[in-house]
Each structure stands twice: as C-alpha cells, then as structure tokens.
Design a protein around this motif. Structure first.
Motif, PDB file in Angstrom:
ATOM      1  N   GLY A 423      23.953 -14.204   0.052  1.00 46.80           N
ATOM      2  CA  GLY A 423      24.546 -13.894  -1.245  1.00 46.80           C
ATOM      3  C   GLY A 423      23.596 -13.285  -2.239  1.00 46.80           C
ATOM      4  O   GLY A 423      24.025 -12.767  -3.275  1.00 46.80           O
ATOM      5  N   ALA A 424      22.291 -13.321  -1.964  1.00 38.99           N
ATOM      6  CA  ALA A 424      21.303 -12.762  -2.897  1.00 38.99           C
ATOM      7  C   ALA A 424      21.047 -11.307  -2.520  1.00 38.99           C
ATOM      8  O   ALA A 424      20.014 -10.959  -1.933  1.00 38.99           O
ATOM      9  CB  ALA A 424      20.015 -13.572  -2.863  1.00 38.99           C
ATOM     10  N   THR A 425      22.025 -10.438  -2.848  1.00 35.45           N
ATOM     11  CA  THR A 425      21.898  -9.030  -2.500  1.00 35.45           C
ATOM     12  C   THR A 425      20.917  -8.328  -3.438  1.00 35.45           C
ATOM     13  O   THR A 425      20.739  -8.740  -4.591  1.00 35.45           O
ATOM     14  CB  THR A 425      23.263  -8.342  -2.568  1.00 35.45           C
ATOM     15  N   LEU A 426      20.324  -7.261  -2.931  1.00 40.57           N
ATOM     16  CA  LEU A 426      19.352  -6.496  -3.710  1.00 40.57           C
ATOM     17  C   LEU A 426      20.022  -5.296  -4.348  1.00 40.57           C
ATOM     18  O   LEU A 426      20.852  -4.623  -3.731  1.00 40.57           O
ATOM     19  CB  LEU A 426      18.208  -6.008  -2.823  1.00 40.57           C
ATOM     20  N   ASP A 427      19.657  -5.040  -5.582  1.00 36.54           N
ATOM     21  CA  ASP A 427      20.102  -3.833  -6.253  1.00 36.54           C
ATOM     22  C   ASP A 427      19.217  -2.670  -5.819  1.00 36.54           C
ATOM     23  O   ASP A 427      18.057  -2.856  -5.467  1.00 36.54           O
ATOM     24  CB  ASP A 427      20.037  -4.011  -7.776  1.00 36.54           C
ATOM     25  N   MET A 428      19.740  -1.453  -5.844  1.00 33.86           N
ATOM     26  CA  MET A 428      18.967  -0.288  -5.435  1.00 33.86           C
ATOM     27  C   MET A 428      17.735  -0.086  -6.321  1.00 33.86           C
ATOM     28  O   MET A 428      16.748   0.521  -5.915  1.00 33.86           O
ATOM     29  CB  MET A 428      19.842   0.964  -5.482  1.00 33.86           C
ATOM     30  N   ARG A 429      17.794  -0.623  -7.568  1.00 29.21           N
ATOM     31  CA  ARG A 429      16.676  -0.465  -8.488  1.00 29.21           C
ATOM     32  C   ARG A 429      15.653  -1.590  -8.351  1.00 29.21           C
ATOM     33  O   ARG A 429      14.641  -1.596  -9.074  1.00 29.21           O
ATOM     34  CB  ARG A 429      17.183  -0.408  -9.924  1.00 29.21           C
ATOM     35  N   ASP A 430      15.906  -2.541  -7.469  1.00 27.82           N
ATOM     36  CA  ASP A 430      14.954  -3.642  -7.297  1.00 27.82           C
ATOM     37  C   ASP A 430      13.614  -3.086  -6.799  1.00 27.82           C
ATOM     38  O   ASP A 430      13.578  -2.256  -5.891  1.00 27.82           O
ATOM     39  CB  ASP A 430      15.509  -4.649  -6.285  1.00 27.82           C
ATOM     40  N   LEU A 449      19.309  10.281  -8.508  1.00 29.16           N
ATOM     41  CA  LEU A 449      20.209   9.820  -7.455  1.00 29.16           C
ATOM     42  C   LEU A 449      20.584   8.364  -7.659  1.00 29.16           C
ATOM     43  O   LEU A 449      21.738   7.962  -7.427  1.00 29.16           O
ATOM     44  CB  LEU A 449      19.552  10.024  -6.084  1.00 29.16           C
ATOM     45  N   LEU A 450      19.648   7.554  -8.114  1.00 28.96           N
ATOM     46  CA  LEU A 450      19.959   6.152  -8.421  1.00 28.96           C
ATOM     47  C   LEU A 450      20.988   6.059  -9.536  1.00 28.96           C
ATOM     48  O   LEU A 450      21.927   5.247  -9.466  1.00 28.96           O
ATOM     49  CB  LEU A 450      18.673   5.412  -8.818  1.00 28.96           C
ATOM     50  N   ASP A 451      20.850   6.896 -10.570  1.00 25.38           N
ATOM     51  CA  ASP A 451      21.824   6.886 -11.669  1.00 25.38           C
ATOM     52  C   ASP A 451      23.203   7.299 -11.166  1.00 25.38           C
ATOM     53  O   ASP A 451      24.223   6.708 -11.566  1.00 25.38           O
ATOM     54  CB  ASP A 451      21.359   7.843 -12.775  1.00 25.38           C
ATOM     55  N   GLU A 452      23.233   8.295 -10.279  1.00 28.11           N
ATOM     56  CA  GLU A 452      24.515   8.749  -9.735  1.00 28.11           C
ATOM     57  C   GLU A 452      25.160   7.670  -8.876  1.00 28.11           C
ATOM     58  O   GLU A 452      26.377   7.444  -8.960  1.00 28.11           O
ATOM     59  CB  GLU A 452      24.277  10.021  -8.918  1.00 28.11           C
ATOM     60  N   ILE A 453      24.359   6.982  -8.047  1.00 27.98           N
ATOM     61  CA  ILE A 453      24.891   5.904  -7.207  1.00 27.98           C
ATOM     62  C   ILE A 453      25.434   4.784  -8.075  1.00 27.98           C
ATOM     63  O   ILE A 453      26.516   4.222  -7.810  1.00 27.98           O
ATOM     64  CB  ILE A 453      23.799   5.392  -6.253  1.00 27.98           C
ATOM     65  N   GLU A 454      24.705   4.436  -9.126  1.00 31.55           N
ATOM     66  CA  GLU A 454      25.152   3.352 -10.011  1.00 31.55           C
ATOM     67  C   GLU A 454      26.440   3.732 -10.741  1.00 31.55           C
ATOM     68  O   GLU A 454      27.353   2.902 -10.911  1.00 31.55           O
ATOM     69  CB  GLU A 454      24.043   3.038 -11.017  1.00 31.55           C
ATOM     70  N   GLU A 455      26.544   4.997 -11.153  1.00 30.05           N
ATOM     71  CA  GLU A 455      27.762   5.452 -11.843  1.00 30.05           C
ATOM     72  C   GLU A 455      28.961   5.426 -10.899  1.00 30.05           C
ATOM     73  O   GLU A 455      30.058   4.988 -11.284  1.00 30.05           O
ATOM     74  CB  GLU A 455      27.538   6.854 -12.398  1.00 30.05           C
ATOM     75  N   ASP A 456      28.748   5.882  -9.651  1.00 32.99           N
ATOM     76  CA  ASP A 456      29.840   5.834  -8.674  1.00 32.99           C
ATOM     77  C   ASP A 456      30.273   4.405  -8.393  1.00 32.99           C
ATOM     78  O   ASP A 456      31.475   4.118  -8.262  1.00 32.99           O
ATOM     79  CB  ASP A 456      29.403   6.508  -7.375  1.00 32.99           C
TER      80      ASP A 456
END
Length: 499
Positions: A423-430, A449-456
């Motif tokens: 349950g302790a998933t990692l965020d792409m920005r971690d 690309l991180l901003d685009e992934i987060e927006e999607d």
C-alpha cells in the motif's frame, strides 16, 4: 581513613621522597619517538627500510607487486568516489538560513575553486594509510567578490620530507622539505598544510603505514617468483648429466696431437648446454655417436658412447611447492591490505556470501579512513578559510562524505515493490525513483514529462469521480459529498407528513 582527593593524587615525587603538587594543566610526559635536529630516530633494523631508502622500497613494491598495486588502487578509487558535502552548523543562537548559506559557500570554496580536483586531493591524502603520513600544501587567493578561497592544494611527497619541527608537547609545528629540483631546504609551517598521520602503532610524526607490514612478504614473494622463473627455464624434468672423453682429450693435448684450444673447442658445445640449458625453441644437442672400444684384441664397440647426455630424474620437480608458496604469500598480503575478496573465485573454494562479507569489511576500512579525512579537512582547511575571511566560527559547517557501500539495484527495487504491494506506493516525484534510475545508469524523467503525467493522472481521477457521481445519481443515491438529510430534524417529517 579519608579518600585522597584528585589534587592529592596530582603530586610529583622528588628527591628524598619529597613531593610537590602538579598542575593538571601541565604536560609532564614526552613522546616515545626521539627527534634530534629534526631527524626522526627510526629504530628500524633493515637498511632498505630506513630513511629515504624506504620510499624507494615502497615504490618498487607498489609498481612490481600485483596484489599491492590492485589493493592500493581499489582502496584509493573507493575513497575518491565518495561525495562530499557541508552540514550546516546547528549551534545554539546560529541563524539557520545564514548557516545554510555559509555551508553552500564552503562547498564552493573547497570543492570547486581549487585548481586540483577535490577527488584527487582526497585520493592523495588517503595515502597516509600506506606510507604512514601524507602532506599537502594549500594556497589561498582572493576572488572577485572579495572572498578568500583555496587556489590549489598540492601534494608534498613523503620522500622529500627530511626534517620535522616538533614542539615541546610532541606536536608537529612544521616540516623541512628537500626540493628535488635544486636540493634546497624549504620550511613548511604546520598551519599551511593538510597533514594526516597514521599514529595507531607509533607516535612518530612519520607514522607507521601498511607498506611497512608488506615489505617482508613482498621480498619473499619476489624471491619465490625468481625461483619459479628459474625452474621453468631450466626444468628438463631432471638434472642434466653429460659425459665425454675428457681424459682422452687431455692425454691428446699432453701428447701434442691437439692443442689446448682444440680441446676447449671440442668440449664447448657440451659445456655450454650444461651451464645454459634455458628452455627455448632451439634447445637441443647433437653429439658424436662413436662408442668406446673394448680393450681386448678384438677392439669391438662397447655399449657405452664416448659422448652422452642424460637426465637424472626425480619424482617431483618442486614447482608445485613453489606455486603454493607464492599463493600463500599473495593471500597473506591481501589480508594485510584488506582485499582478500579479490582472490576469491580463483579456485573452487569460497562463495558469494563470503565475498560479500569480506567486501563489507573492506568498505568499513574505507569509511574509517574517510571519517579521519573529514576531521583533517575541518581542522586544516575549513578553519583556515574562516580565519582568513574573518567569519564567525559558530557558523562553521561540518564536512561530511557519503558512506561507501555496495548497492544492489535488484534488492532495492524488490523492497520498493513489496512496499507498493503493501500500500505504500511511490510517487513519480519521489527522490527514490530518481536515485534508482541513477544506479541503473539511465536518465531521470524530465520535469515537463512529470508535470504532464501528473496532470493526466489528475484528469483521470476527476473523470472517474464524475462517472461515479453520475452512477450514484442514476441510482437515486446521494452524492459522496452530500450527506443524507436527517428525518428527525425535518419539520415535515415530525408528524409523519400529516398537517
């Protein structure tokens, strides 16, 4: 009887049994190494390890002994790999923002400004583990913004340090260097040096390094390898035995049938072979096959040839014993260096777990050296920068370097996967994601690309929530954000809907 106080115990026993009080702030003892006229009195018995000659011995050993060269380079490469940083001061009353600013500035002054790269400075300083001490001289300069920084940090080789300036407490006040260019003496004060010494086994200012422990094994190893080389070159699977009519030749010289020069020329091929039977593609011997004749009237040929060559064979040539001795000394030297794991895998013995354990032990030695270097950097370099710039000593940061350790990407990724499963998933920005990509040797995900992934991802969550709201509304259920009305508080429901 009253227990004596600490001051009663601080008494100096004088002549006649009389005693006087001793100040606890006074140094009484003396260092164990004698220094006369700046020259360290070394009790070393071997002439090859005394004075400047020992550095020639160490250099030959480092250049010509494989296990020493591999171990030293392995050690130094690991020390140079560690990343350095400055930890801001946390002393009471210190402004945190100012402390952080000073820490970043010190990283720039020490790690970026010197002409010599910082990793080379650390690699050279770490040689104190092997030679016993290391000395480097710093030079300052003033930047355009008025801040005094380090212009360069240059090594001063151990073999050029001839004399030591020792104060009455046994501390180093300076050194006298002999210039290799013009042989003049140069005095280097202690305050201008980055000086590190291994004084664990000796309080000599020259210390006692690992090379001294390797000198005797290296000498034995050199001798064993010489014997092995001689054995390979001269091994004919036996001892050569040559025969010839030497008595007859000598008699012929005596009778005048041949001259002495003729006799030597006839014997020369056999003698040369016996003295220089080195293995090679042209190794061989051609002899006259004429046998001896019997002494009776028939004078018939005998079975014994006049010229002959054979080998006295034995059960073993001793090459295996020499090879085992070489391996034994190599292992002994590897243990002294702490790199015995480099020899694992050359035979059927050993395991991955054993190699990993020995590698971790070696990393502890490297980290111990780095910890000592951080103390020397703070005392000899960082303090000097604060004094030259007139900064508040309370703001002085603490040098720090990352620990050297083996990082298995598969193990780290497996732990993160198990955490995500729990349950302790990692965020792409971690930061852990970027560090894993660094270990894999792949580039980090670009910020856009991180901003685009987060927006999607956010749009998908909003669409999913809208779809769920529509389904609830279609089923006549209240929305997730609209609580059900309490019938008990509804004025129309108090009388059951009757007026």
């Amino acid at each position: 009887m009253a227990k004596p106080s600490i001051m009663d115990r601080l008494r100096r026993i004088g002549g006649g049994g009389q005693s006087t009080r001793v100040s606890p702030y006074e140094v009484l003892g003396a260092m164990g190494t004698a220094v006369y006229g700046g020259y360290v009195q070394d009790p070393e018995g071997s002439s090859a390890l005394k004075g400047y000659r020992r550095y020639q011995t160490y250099s030959d050993m480092l250049a010509n002994t494989s296990i020493v060269a591999a171990g030293v380079r392995y050690f130094l490469n690991l020390t140079a790999k560690s990343r350095w940083s400055m930890v801001p001061s946390t002393k009471e009353g210190v402004n945190e923002d100012e402390a952080a600013r000073i820490a970043l500035l010190c990283e720039e002054l020490l790690f970026d400004d010197p002409k010599t790269p910082w990793h080379r400075v650390i690699r050279r300083a770490a040689m104190y583990r092997f030679y016993g001490f290391s000395i480097q001289e710093w030079t300052a300069k003033k930047r355009d913004d008025g801040i005094i920084t380090m212009a360069d940090i240059r090594p001063r080789p151990q073999k050029t340090i001839e004399r030591w300036d020792i104060d009455q407490n046994g501390d180093v006040a300076g050194v006298m260097q002999r210039s290799p260019q013009d042989s003049r003496e140069i005095y280097l004060p202690r305050g201008k040096l980055l000086y590190v010494v291994d004084d664990t086994l000796s309080d000599s200012p020259e210390g006692l390094g690992i090379f001294r422990h390797l000198a005797a094994p290296a000498k034995r190893l050199e001798r064993y390898e010489q014997l092995e080389g001689v054995g390979f070159e001269t091994d004919l699977r036996g001892i050569p035995l040559g025969r010839g009519p030497f008595t007859q030749l000598a008699q012929m010289v005596k009778d005048g049938s041949i001259t002495e020069a003729d006799r030597l020329r006839i014997e020369e091929p056999l003698r040369d072979f016996m003295e220089n039977h080195i293995k090679g593609p042209k190794l061989g011997m051609m002899l006259d096959s004429m046998p001896y004749l019997t002494q009776d009237d028939k004078a018939s040929p005998s079975a014994q040839k006049q010229w002959d060559l054979e080998l006295l064979k034995a059960g073993s040539t001793g090459q295996e014993a020499v090879a085992e001795a070489i391996n034994r000394v190599n292992r002994e030297m590897a243990r002294v260096l702490g790199v015995e794991q480099l020899l694992l895998g050359e035979s059927s013995t050993g395991s991955h777990a054993l190699s990993k354990d020995k590698t971790q032990s070696f990393f502890m030695l490297v980290n111990g050296t780095l910890n000592e270097l951080t103390e020397a950097v703070k005392t000899d370099l960082l303090t000097v920068l604060f004094q030259l710039n007139g900064w508040d000593m309370a703001l002085m940061p603490t040098p720090s370097c990352e620990a050297v350790s083996y990082q298995d990407v598969e193990i780290i990724a497996g732990v993160l996967r198990d955490m995500a499963t729990a349950g302790a998933t990692l965020d792409m920005r971690d930061p852990a994601v970027g560090e894993i990509r660094d270990l894999l040797g792949v580039s980090r995900t670009p910020q856009d690309l991180l901003d685009e992934i987060e927006e999607d991802a956010m749009l998908q969550r909003e669409a999913q929530e809208a779809s769920m709201e529509a389904e609830r509304a279609k089923a006549g259920l209240p929305g997730r954000n609209k609580p059900k009305e309490d019938k008990a508080t509804d004025p129309d429901s108090r009388d059951g809907g009757q007026s």
